[in-house]
Design a protein around this motif. Sequence first.
Motif, PDB file in Angstrom:
ATOM      1  N   PHE A   8       0.834  -1.205   0.000  1.00 19.17           N
ATOM      2  CA  PHE A   8       0.000   0.000   0.000  1.00 19.17           C
ATOM      3  C   PHE A   8       0.866   1.250   0.000  1.00 19.17           C
ATOM      4  N   HIS A   9       1.871   1.273   0.862  1.00 21.96           N
ATOM      5  CA  HIS A   9       2.756   2.440   0.964  1.00 21.96           C
ATOM      6  C   HIS A   9       3.453   2.698  -0.368  1.00 21.96           C
ATOM      7  N   GLU A  10       4.004   1.662  -0.960  1.00 22.89           N
ATOM      8  CA  GLU A  10       4.743   1.806  -2.212  1.00 22.89           C
ATOM      9  C   GLU A  10       3.845   2.321  -3.338  1.00 22.89           C
ATOM     10  N   ARG A  11       2.677   1.703  -3.500  1.00 25.65           N
ATOM     11  CA  ARG A  11       1.768   2.110  -4.570  1.00 25.65           C
ATOM     12  C   ARG A  11       1.248   3.529  -4.346  1.00 25.65           C
ATOM     13  N   THR A  12       0.980   3.883  -3.103  1.00 26.50           N
ATOM     14  CA  THR A  12       0.435   5.211  -2.804  1.00 26.50           C
ATOM     15  C   THR A  12       1.464   6.300  -3.075  1.00 26.50           C
ATOM     16  N   VAL A  13       2.693   6.065  -2.663  1.00 20.35           N
ATOM     17  CA  VAL A  13       3.748   7.047  -2.931  1.00 20.35           C
ATOM     18  C   VAL A  13       3.962   7.190  -4.437  1.00 20.35           C
ATOM     19  N   ASP A  14       3.982   6.080  -5.151  1.00 25.53           N
ATOM     20  CA  ASP A  14       4.107   6.139  -6.621  1.00 25.53           C
ATOM     21  C   ASP A  14       2.975   6.965  -7.233  1.00 25.53           C
ATOM     22  N   PHE A  15       1.764   6.709  -6.765  1.00 23.01           N
ATOM     23  CA  PHE A  15       0.582   7.401  -7.305  1.00 23.01           C
ATOM     24  C   PHE A  15       0.715   8.914  -7.135  1.00 23.01           C
ATOM     25  N   PHE A  67       7.385  24.533 -10.127  1.00 20.43           N
ATOM     26  CA  PHE A  67       7.455  23.608  -9.005  1.00 20.43           C
ATOM     27  C   PHE A  67       8.187  22.338  -9.410  1.00 20.43           C
ATOM     28  N   GLU A  68       8.822  21.697  -8.433  1.00 15.43           N
ATOM     29  CA  GLU A  68       9.429  20.384  -8.622  1.00 15.43           C
ATOM     30  C   GLU A  68       8.813  19.424  -7.610  1.00 15.43           C
ATOM     31  N   VAL A  69       8.765  18.139  -7.952  1.00 21.24           N
ATOM     32  CA  VAL A  69       8.213  17.112  -7.070  1.00 21.24           C
ATOM     33  C   VAL A  69       9.291  16.063  -6.830  1.00 21.24           C
ATOM     34  N   PHE A  70       9.540  15.759  -5.561  1.00 19.63           N
ATOM     35  CA  PHE A  70      10.549  14.765  -5.198  1.00 19.63           C
ATOM     36  C   PHE A  70       9.949  13.725  -4.269  1.00 19.63           C
ATOM     37  N   ARG A  71      10.444  12.517  -4.398  1.00 19.88           N
ATOM     38  CA  ARG A  71      10.028  11.405  -3.553  1.00 19.88           C
ATOM     39  C   ARG A  71      11.133  11.101  -2.547  1.00 19.88           C
ATOM     40  N   GLU A 106      12.271  13.203   6.275  1.00 18.78           N
ATOM     41  CA  GLU A 106      12.170  12.823   4.874  1.00 18.78           C
ATOM     42  C   GLU A 106      10.710  12.513   4.550  1.00 18.78           C
ATOM     43  N   PRO A 107       9.947  13.517   4.112  1.00 17.41           N
ATOM     44  CA  PRO A 107       8.564  13.237   3.708  1.00 17.41           C
ATOM     45  C   PRO A 107       8.544  12.237   2.544  1.00 17.41           C
ATOM     46  N   ASP A 108       7.423  11.542   2.407  1.00 14.09           N
ATOM     47  CA  ASP A 108       7.313  10.603   1.289  1.00 14.09           C
ATOM     48  C   ASP A 108       7.297  11.337  -0.046  1.00 14.09           C
ATOM     49  N   ILE A 109       6.644  12.496  -0.082  1.00 13.87           N
ATOM     50  CA  ILE A 109       6.610  13.336  -1.280  1.00 13.87           C
ATOM     51  C   ILE A 109       6.735  14.792  -0.841  1.00 13.87           C
ATOM     52  N   ILE A 110       7.501  15.569  -1.590  1.00 10.53           N
ATOM     53  CA  ILE A 110       7.498  17.017  -1.382  1.00 10.53           C
ATOM     54  C   ILE A 110       7.284  17.715  -2.719  1.00 10.53           C
ATOM     55  N   VAL A 111       6.567  18.823  -2.653  1.00  4.62           N
ATOM     56  CA  VAL A 111       6.466  19.748  -3.782  1.00  4.62           C
ATOM     57  C   VAL A 111       7.166  21.023  -3.332  1.00  4.62           C
ATOM     58  N   LEU A 112       8.090  21.516  -4.135  1.00  2.06           N
ATOM     59  CA  LEU A 112       8.861  22.690  -3.740  1.00  2.06           C
ATOM     60  C   LEU A 112       9.049  23.619  -4.919  1.00  2.06           C
ATOM     61  N   ARG A 113       9.419  24.856  -4.580  1.00  3.20           N
ATOM     62  CA  ARG A 113       9.702  25.829  -5.629  1.00  3.20           C
ATOM     63  C   ARG A 113      10.965  25.405  -6.386  1.00  3.20           C
ATOM     64  N   LEU A 159      -7.897  14.111  -8.298  1.00  5.57           N
ATOM     65  CA  LEU A 159      -7.348  12.758  -8.285  1.00  5.57           C
ATOM     66  C   LEU A 159      -8.429  11.723  -8.010  1.00  5.57           C
ATOM     67  N   ASN A 160      -8.376  10.626  -8.735  1.00  6.53           N
ATOM     68  CA  ASN A 160      -9.227   9.474  -8.476  1.00  6.53           C
ATOM     69  C   ASN A 160      -8.452   8.530  -7.558  1.00  6.53           C
ATOM     70  N   LEU A 161      -8.731   8.594  -6.278  1.00  6.97           N
ATOM     71  CA  LEU A 161      -7.974   7.813  -5.303  1.00  6.97           C
ATOM     72  C   LEU A 161      -8.220   6.317  -5.449  1.00  6.97           C
ATOM     73  N   ALA A 162      -9.299   5.948  -6.114  1.00  5.66           N
ATOM     74  CA  ALA A 162      -9.578   4.524  -6.332  1.00  5.66           C
ATOM     75  C   ALA A 162      -8.548   3.890  -7.264  1.00  5.66           C
ATOM     76  N   GLU A 163      -7.768   4.710  -7.953  1.00  2.00           N
ATOM     77  CA  GLU A 163      -6.727   4.170  -8.830  1.00  2.00           C
ATOM     78  C   GLU A 163      -5.558   3.579  -8.045  1.00  2.00           C
ATOM     79  N   ILE A 164      -5.477   3.888  -6.752  1.00  2.00           N
ATOM     80  CA  ILE A 164      -4.406   3.323  -5.939  1.00  2.00           C
ATOM     81  C   ILE A 164      -4.772   1.865  -5.664  1.00  2.00           C
TER      82      ILE A 164
END
Length: 199
Positions: free
Chosen positions: A51-58, A71-75, A88-95, A187-192
Amino acid sequence: MSVAPKASTPAWPTPPKGGWTADDLDRLPNLPPHTELIDGSLVFVSPQTAFHERTVDFFKWHLQSLAPADFEVFREFTIDIDRQNRPEPDIIVLRAEAWEESRQTRFPADAVVLAVEVVSDDSVSRDRETKPVKYARAKIPHYWRVEDENGRAAVHAFELEPTTGAYTSVGIFRDRMKVDVPFPVDLNLAEIKTRPAKR
């Protein structure tokens, strides 16, 4: 003649007086991947669930595809909050201007506009209590916490309330997540999906 056994070397580094610092994460040898610094202590990540892996990927893929060019997005990338906190957040959005060079190992928290944490069994109290306080103190405008509800994602979205300096809830999203900040997201969260669909 008996020989005294040699003292074993500690498996992990012994913290110095006052705890580790943010700079130590780049200097300590042989740390496990994704080690965080919380209140001067090293936090090691346990094996992650499907679940964690698929959710972070999504979230990484969708946020990257929707984010404006500035903006940039990092995992799974650490951010500097202060001398004793480099989570270390799972995902960050930054300038985008915060990404200065390819060998960079962390970003300043004041460049982050969104931090996303996907809750694991060992991170419940950190993701619900410890980290939101630290992210709010660092003035990160948006925080999303994703919970596993029987294999389905529930996103708890928070926005920084400037007069109190604390996060306030802007909603809990289960099937569809539609927000306008930090940029429009639908986002369609059901896609996770955490396992292949049965045929």
